[in-house]
Design an enzyme around this catalytic site. Structure first.
Site, PDB file in Angstrom:
ATOM      1  N   ARG A  12      -4.127  -1.711  -8.687  1.00  0.00           N
ATOM      2  CA  ARG A  12      -5.084  -0.705  -8.212  1.00  0.00           C
ATOM      3  C   ARG A  12      -5.445   0.225  -9.342  1.00  0.00           C
ATOM      4  O   ARG A  12      -4.565   0.720 -10.041  1.00  0.00           O
ATOM      5  CB  ARG A  12      -4.431   0.139  -7.104  1.00  0.00           C
ATOM      6  CG  ARG A  12      -4.715  -0.347  -5.755  1.00  0.00           C
ATOM      7  CD  ARG A  12      -4.274   0.519  -4.642  1.00  0.00           C
ATOM      8  NE  ARG A  12      -3.704   1.831  -4.860  1.00  0.00           N
ATOM      9  CZ  ARG A  12      -3.575   2.724  -3.898  1.00  0.00           C
ATOM     10  NH1 ARG A  12      -4.011   2.457  -2.686  1.00  0.00           N
ATOM     11  NH2 ARG A  12      -3.028   3.889  -4.129  1.00  0.00           N
ATOM     12  N   THR A  35     -10.180   4.967  -9.033  1.00  0.00           N
ATOM     13  CA  THR A  35     -11.090   4.454  -7.994  1.00  0.00           C
ATOM     14  C   THR A  35     -10.336   3.837  -6.814  1.00  0.00           C
ATOM     15  O   THR A  35     -10.918   3.626  -5.753  1.00  0.00           O
ATOM     16  CB  THR A  35     -12.019   3.375  -8.564  1.00  0.00           C
ATOM     17  OG1 THR A  35     -11.216   2.233  -8.915  1.00  0.00           O
ATOM     18  CG2 THR A  35     -12.770   3.868  -9.795  1.00  0.00           C
ATOM     19  N   ASP A  68       5.488   4.961  -4.434  1.00  0.00           N
ATOM     20  CA  ASP A  68       4.986   3.789  -5.152  1.00  0.00           C
ATOM     21  C   ASP A  68       6.050   2.689  -5.085  1.00  0.00           C
ATOM     22  O   ASP A  68       7.089   2.773  -5.744  1.00  0.00           O
ATOM     23  CB  ASP A  68       4.692   4.161  -6.617  1.00  0.00           C
ATOM     24  CG  ASP A  68       3.971   3.043  -7.340  1.00  0.00           C
ATOM     25  OD1 ASP A  68       4.495   1.906  -7.340  1.00  0.00           O
ATOM     26  OD2 ASP A  68       2.890   3.284  -7.898  1.00  0.00           O
TER      27      ASP A  68
END
Ligand code: PRP
Ligand code: URA
Length: 217
Positions: A104, A108, A200
């Site tokens: 990713r 964005t 994460d």
């Protein structure tokens, strides 16, 4: 209605609490991931296609179940998928394994494909697509489309934690693919991280978090 199965089990909730806890160190996170996979596997592998086969017990011949000639394939979405894939492989060592690299963009939040390594005859195999996190859904949508472009017809997607936004995006793109998740969380934050989530997943599995960094950017 999306084909999503959320595991509803007290022991799953206990393990998920350990995974969510920002104080859980990487070694314990990985160990708990393995324990969680054991709990998830009955639901994830419910979709496996098997063939009837004769088996001789000490008393008589009966009908058992055998895997197809081309073993089902666990496809890990790198990097975080590897932790969960290893755990499923412990339970289902007969499986083949493939890898799709998806990353990713930090700004964005769009997924970008950077790697693909799939076993031979992938189009003849059933695929269990694995990524711990289904956030915007961009990575999983792209991974499933990549498998489809290689001729794979039968895919099941499994995650540890899903956001409603990701489930909707995945279902809109791939309405026929069942989704199995250990938890359905509330929403995404402004950085497209899942809330409450577990942070994460890749960093927590491979211990690449910044010291004392409990909040992903
Ligand atoms: C994470 C996670 C998923 C993806 C989910 O990967 O493992 O692949 O984000 O987000 P999405 O649903 O919005 O696409 P990341 O890109 O951080 O890579 P990593 O696994 O290498 O850390
Ligand atoms: N990727 C992660 O690892 N965690 C999230 O919450 C969202 C994307």
């Amino acid at each position: 209605m999306p084909q999503v199965t959320v595991l509803n089990h007290p022991l799953v909730d206990v393990k998920m609490t350990t995974l969510r806890d920002a104080a859980t160190p990487a070694y314990r996170f990985r160990q708990t991931l393995h324990e969680m996979a054991a709990l998830m596997s009955a639901e994830v592998f419910r979709h496996l296609e098997v063939q009837p086969v004769d088996v001789t017990t000490p008393l008589e011949v009966t009908t058992g179940a055998a895997l197809p000639p081309y073993a089902p394939c666990l496809v890990s979405i790198l990097r975080a998928g590897n932790g969960l894939t290893d755990a499923f492989l412990n339970i289902f060592p007969e499986a083949a394994v493939g890898h799709l690299g998806m990353e990713r963009d930090h700004d964005t939040h769009q997924a970008r494909a950077y790697y693909e390594k799939l076993p031979p005859a992938i189009e003849k195999r059933q695929v269990i697509l694995i990524d711990p996190m289904l956030a915007t859904g961009g990575s999983a949508v792209m991974a499933a489309a990549q498998l489809r472009s290689r001729g794979v017809r039968d895919i099941v997607f499994t995650a540890l934690v899903a956001a409603p936004e990701g489930v909707t995006a995945f279902h809109n793109a791939h309405p026929d693919i069942p989704v199995i998740t250990a938890a359905m969380d509330r929403e995404l934050n402004d950085n497209c991280y899942i809330l409450p989530g577990l942070g994460d997943a890749g960093d927590r599995i491979i211990n690449t978090q910044k010291p004392n960094a409990h909040q992903p950017r």
